[in-house]
Design a protein around this motif. Structure first.
Motif, mmCIF file in Angstrom:
data_model
loop_
_atom_site.group_PDB
_atom_site.id
_atom_site.type_symbol
_atom_site.label_atom_id
_atom_site.label_comp_id
_atom_site.label_asym_id
_atom_site.label_seq_id
_atom_site.Cartn_x
_atom_site.Cartn_y
_atom_site.Cartn_z
ATOM 1 N N ALA A 142 0.863 -1.174 0.000
ATOM 2 C CA ALA A 142 0.000 0.000 0.000
ATOM 3 C C ALA A 142 0.901 1.226 0.000
ATOM 4 O O ALA A 142 1.434 1.627 1.026
ATOM 5 N N ALA A 143 1.097 1.799 -1.200
ATOM 6 C CA ALA A 143 2.088 2.852 -1.379
ATOM 7 C C ALA A 143 1.659 4.166 -0.733
ATOM 8 O O ALA A 143 2.498 4.955 -0.326
ATOM 9 N N THR A 144 0.382 4.412 -0.665
ATOM 10 C CA THR A 144 -0.080 5.690 -0.140
ATOM 11 C C THR A 144 -1.032 5.473 1.021
ATOM 12 O O THR A 144 -1.565 4.385 1.221
ATOM 13 N N ASP A 145 -1.248 6.551 1.767
ATOM 14 C CA ASP A 145 -2.224 6.497 2.853
ATOM 15 C C ASP A 145 -3.608 6.225 2.299
ATOM 16 O O ASP A 145 -4.410 5.542 2.924
ATOM 17 N N ALA A 146 -3.894 6.764 1.112
ATOM 18 C CA ALA A 146 -5.209 6.559 0.488
ATOM 19 C C ALA A 146 -5.431 5.074 0.216
ATOM 20 O O ALA A 146 -6.502 4.534 0.503
ATOM 21 N N GLN A 147 -4.423 4.393 -0.305
ATOM 22 C CA GLN A 147 -4.561 2.971 -0.585
ATOM 23 C C GLN A 147 -4.745 2.172 0.700
ATOM 24 O O GLN A 147 -5.531 1.230 0.740
ATOM 25 N N ALA A 148 -4.028 2.551 1.748
ATOM 26 C CA ALA A 148 -4.188 1.869 3.040
ATOM 27 C C ALA A 148 -5.602 2.078 3.583
ATOM 28 O O ALA A 148 -6.218 1.144 4.111
ATOM 29 N N ASP A 149 -6.144 3.301 3.414
ATOM 30 C CA ASP A 149 -7.509 3.590 3.870
ATOM 31 C C ASP A 149 -8.544 2.801 3.073
ATOM 32 O O ASP A 149 -9.520 2.302 3.628
ATOM 33 N N ILE A 150 -8.330 2.690 1.776
ATOM 34 C CA ILE A 150 -9.241 1.927 0.918
ATOM 35 C C ILE A 150 -9.227 0.459 1.339
ATOM 36 O O ILE A 150 -10.276 -0.178 1.477
ATOM 37 N N LEU A 151 -8.040 -0.081 1.582
ATOM 38 C CA LEU A 151 -7.904 -1.468 2.012
ATOM 39 C C LEU A 151 -8.649 -1.696 3.331
ATOM 40 O O LEU A 151 -9.396 -2.661 3.474
ATOM 41 N N GLN A 152 -8.455 -0.803 4.289
ATOM 42 C CA GLN A 152 -9.128 -0.929 5.587
ATOM 43 C C GLN A 152 -10.645 -0.886 5.420
ATOM 44 O O GLN A 152 -11.378 -1.615 6.088
ATOM 45 N N ALA A 153 -11.127 -0.019 4.539
ATOM 46 C CA ALA A 153 -12.571 0.088 4.301
ATOM 47 C C ALA A 153 -13.123 -1.220 3.735
ATOM 48 O O ALA A 153 -14.183 -1.699 4.173
ATOM 49 N N LEU A 154 -12.418 -1.817 2.795
ATOM 50 C CA LEU A 154 -12.873 -3.078 2.203
ATOM 51 C C LEU A 154 -12.869 -4.205 3.230
ATOM 52 O O LEU A 154 -13.801 -5.014 3.275
ATOM 53 N N LEU A 155 -11.836 -4.250 4.070
ATOM 54 C CA LEU A 155 -11.785 -5.272 5.122
ATOM 55 C C LEU A 155 -12.918 -5.072 6.126
ATOM 56 O O LEU A 155 -13.541 -6.026 6.574
ATOM 57 N N ALA A 156 -13.200 -3.807 6.447
ATOM 58 C CA ALA A 156 -14.278 -3.497 7.392
ATOM 59 C C ALA A 156 -15.645 -3.874 6.814
ATOM 60 O O ALA A 156 -16.575 -4.204 7.562
ATOM 61 N N LEU A 157 -15.775 -3.833 5.501
ATOM 62 C CA LEU A 157 -17.030 -4.201 4.850
ATOM 63 C C LEU A 157 -17.201 -5.712 4.737
ATOM 64 O O LEU A 157 -18.222 -6.189 4.257
ATOM 65 N N GLY A 158 -16.195 -6.467 5.169
ATOM 66 C CA GLY A 158 -16.335 -7.918 5.211
ATOM 67 C C GLY A 158 -15.680 -8.665 4.061
ATOM 68 O O GLY A 158 -15.817 -9.881 3.954
ATOM 69 N N TYR A 159 -14.973 -7.956 3.188
ATOM 70 C CA TYR A 159 -14.288 -8.650 2.110
ATOM 71 C C TYR A 159 -13.053 -9.339 2.660
ATOM 72 O O TYR A 159 -12.449 -8.883 3.628
ATOM 73 N N SER A 160 -12.676 -10.456 2.044
ATOM 74 C CA SER A 160 -11.499 -11.194 2.507
ATOM 75 C C SER A 160 -10.244 -10.408 2.143
ATOM 76 O O SER A 160 -10.275 -9.501 1.310
ATOM 77 N N ASP A 161 -9.131 -10.792 2.762
ATOM 78 C CA ASP A 161 -7.859 -10.137 2.490
ATOM 79 C C ASP A 161 -7.488 -10.240 1.012
ATOM 80 O O ASP A 161 -7.020 -9.282 0.413
ATOM 81 N N ARG A 162 -7.710 -11.421 0.447
ATOM 82 C CA ARG A 162 -7.351 -11.630 -0.966
ATOM 83 C C ARG A 162 -8.219 -10.782 -1.890
ATOM 84 O O ARG A 162 -7.731 -10.212 -2.860
ATOM 85 N N GLU A 163 -9.532 -10.737 -1.621
ATOM 86 C CA GLU A 163 -10.431 -9.928 -2.444
ATOM 87 C C GLU A 163 -10.044 -8.455 -2.388
ATOM 88 O O GLU A 163 -9.986 -7.777 -3.413
ATOM 89 N N ALA A 164 -9.788 -7.969 -1.172
ATOM 90 C CA ALA A 164 -9.430 -6.564 -0.992
ATOM 91 C C ALA A 164 -8.105 -6.251 -1.692
ATOM 92 O O ALA A 164 -7.968 -5.215 -2.348
#
Length: 190
Positions: A142-164
């Motif tokens: 996750a090169a940027t803070d934005a990408q890290a935030d997007i990843l966290q949002a997807l994980l919080a929504l219940g997507y698996s690590d691989r999907e996110a």
């Protein structure tokens, strides 16, 4: 010995539940992440289990997903981490969050969990490196803070690590958080 229980959820007393399997009630300790996803009492439930036999007790631990059980088994292999500590750790953070903390070597996230001190957190990060955190490469990339935030949002929504991680790789590098989440959700909906 006992790998899975399927039956009627008879009682819910956090962190323990009773699963009635054809008239036999099994007391099962579950992490809070599993507990919150259980159906109401009287409904059918299926839990993957891990059976621990000690000199003074026989305890059954239950999990809603195979990932949780695998993480639990990795945790109890570590010196100084027993089943209660592992259960507390999985109650305090999801497997994805734990994997991300291991990948990024963030002891501070682990110390926030009750019962986990600085030395235990450092031991966990050392012992789990390459075993748990290696499953998800996205947070490390996750090169940027934005990408890290997007990843966290997807994980919080219940997507698996691989999907996110897959959705994150498909996004433009300079995308804003809000737009990135929208694009990722559209990609995951296909």
């Amino acid at each position: 010995m006992i790998g899975k229980l399927t039956g009627i959820l008879a009682e819910r007393n956090p962190p323990q539940v009773v699963v009635d399997c054809n008239g036999v009630g099994y007391e099962v300790d579950v992490p809070m992440s599993t507990f919150y996803n259980l159906p109401s009492a009287g409904e059918r439930v299926s839990l993957l289990t891990h059976f621990v036999v000690r000199e003074d007790a026989q305890i059954l631990y239950g999990f809603g997903t195979a990932e949780e059980r695998a993480a639990f088994r990795q945790l109890i292999k570590i010196s100084g981490v027993g089943p209660r500590t592992a259960l507390g750790l999985l109650s305090g953070m999801s497997v994805g969050e734990l994997s991300q903390a291991v990948t990024l070597q963030e002891a501070g996230r682990l110390v926030k969990i009750p019962g986990i001190g600085k030395k235990t957190a450092e031991r966990l990060l050392l012992e789990l490196k390459g075993k748990l955190g290696a499953e998800i490469g996205a947070p490390a990339h996750a090169a940027t803070d934005a990408q890290a935030d997007i990843l966290q949002a997807l994980l919080a929504l219940g997507y698996s690590d691989r999907e996110a991680a897959a959705a994150l790789k498909a996004l433009p590098k300079d995308v804003a958080v809000g737009e990135g989440i929208k694009l990722a959700l559209k990609a995951l909906a296909k």
